[in-house]
Design a protein around this motif. Structure first.
Motif, PDB file in Angstrom:
ATOM      1  N   GLU A 200       0.720  -1.261   0.112  1.00 56.11           N
ATOM      2  CA  GLU A 200      -0.033   0.047  -0.043  1.00 56.11           C
ATOM      3  C   GLU A 200       0.955   1.418  -0.020  1.00 56.11           C
ATOM      4  O   GLU A 200       0.663   2.258  -0.705  1.00 56.11           O
ATOM      5  CB  GLU A 200      -1.044   0.059   1.326  1.00 56.11           C
ATOM      6  N   GLU A 203       2.132   1.752  -3.352  1.00 51.03           N
ATOM      7  CA  GLU A 203       1.062   2.168  -4.429  1.00 51.03           C
ATOM      8  C   GLU A 203       0.775   3.721  -4.134  1.00 51.03           C
ATOM      9  O   GLU A 203       0.767   4.629  -5.029  1.00 51.03           O
ATOM     10  CB  GLU A 203      -0.207   1.292  -4.468  1.00 51.03           C
ATOM     11  N   ARG A 209       2.970  -1.772 -11.215  1.00 53.17           N
ATOM     12  CA  ARG A 209       2.967  -3.058 -10.828  1.00 53.17           C
ATOM     13  C   ARG A 209       4.179  -3.593 -10.881  1.00 53.17           C
ATOM     14  O   ARG A 209       4.592  -4.332  -9.911  1.00 53.17           O
ATOM     15  CB  ARG A 209       1.917  -3.664 -11.649  1.00 53.17           C
TER      16      ARG A 209
END
Length: 303
Positions: A200, A203, A209
């Motif tokens: 998290e 991100e 990715r």
């Protein structure tokens, strides 16, 4: 620190005057003229250096075992046809090195282990990445791998002989199969053991990715991968012992088969010692690589 209290109604004492204050029974200026601040630094017992060097402590056990072994052989408790003495084993080892049979066998065995370890590392790591990074890959790959892992790889030797013949291919296949599963399990567990809060955080920092995989997942899975590699190395030497029983005409296992036929326990023990030292050397290389790659991960090293 102790301060005497004045009776009620008396003026409050001047606590700015610390000339009569004692610290652990030591006045500010004792009879010897030392300051209470001159306290001795106590070193924890766990961090004190021991007088006996660590290398000496680590070699004491094997040396005691070796002396006991020689003593039992010299007194006749251990017969030569049951287990040769350390002196006899050392002499046989020198003879095998002198005639070139032992170096040649070691080279052949090392080549087999290297090829099998390389193939097993590629296959095991590749399957773990597919299964660990993608849920679809886990559904597709994990169940068959777990089923094959439950089958002893030694039991597949007859099939490998039928499929690949009696040459080098079945020997390498046995080692590859033995290496694949430990590496798969540890890499897969390392990937799935990465903290979700780190994902998290990556991100939130805008990582893609592939960036998450490269900078978060793979470094987090690296400790597990190194553990799997160390375990796979141990299994590779075990698989080599079985592989070199398959119609081998060279290698350390071939020497052991010949020694078994002639009841030469001294040659068998020499081959076992070679296996042990090669495994120890391989483990040392992996541990050195682990220290270099995992410098960012301080761990407990014992006391």
């Amino acid at each position: 620190m102790s301060i005497s209290h004045a009776p009620p109604g008396s003026p409050e004492p001047d606590i700015s005057d610390t000339s009569d204050i004692s610290v652990s029974g030591i006045t500010k200026a004792d009879a010897a003229g030392h300051s209470p601040l001159d306290l001795q630094l106590l070193v924890p017992s766990s961090s004190r250096r021991t007088r006996v060097p660590r290398w000496l402590r680590r070699t004491t056990g094997p040396l005691v075992l070796l002396v006991l072994w020689q003593l039992l052989s010299s007194t006749g408790v251990l017969a030569p046809d049951v287990l040769a003495s350390p002196g006899r084993i050392a002499q046989v080892g020198r003879d095998l090195i002198a005639d070139g049979s032992l170096p040649s066998a070691m080279g052949t065995s090392l080549q087999r282990v290297a090829v099998g370890l390389l193939l097993g590392t590629v296959i095991g790591t590749g399957l773990a990445l597919v299964s660990g990074l993608f849920r679809f890959g886990e559904d597709l790959v994990d169940a068959p791998v777990q089923m094959l892992r439950a089958v002893p790889f030694v039991g597949l030797i007859p099939l490998f002989i039928i499929w690949f013949g009696i040459g080098e291919a079945p020997k390498v296949a046995i080692i590859t199969l033995g290496v694949t599963f430990p590496l798969y399990l540890n890499v897969y567990a390392g990937i799935r053991g990465v903290d979700s809060q780190l994902i998290e955080a990556g991100e939130s920092l805008g990582l893609s990715r592939w960036g998450l995989v490269r900078h978060v997942v793979l470094p987090g899975a690296l400790p597990g991968a190194m553990t799997g590699l160390r375990f796979s190395l141990g299994v590779s030497w075990l698989a080599l012992v079985f592989a070199e029983q398959v119609n081998a005409d060279s290698g350390i296992g071939f020497l052991m088969v010949q020694a078994r036929d002639f009841l030469r326990t001294d040659v068998i023990v020499v081959c076992l010692i070679v296996y042990a030292f090669l495994g120890l050397l391989a483990d040392f290389v992996v541990r050195t690589l682990e220290r270099l790659l995992l410098q960012w991960r301080p761990t407990f090293t014992g006391r």
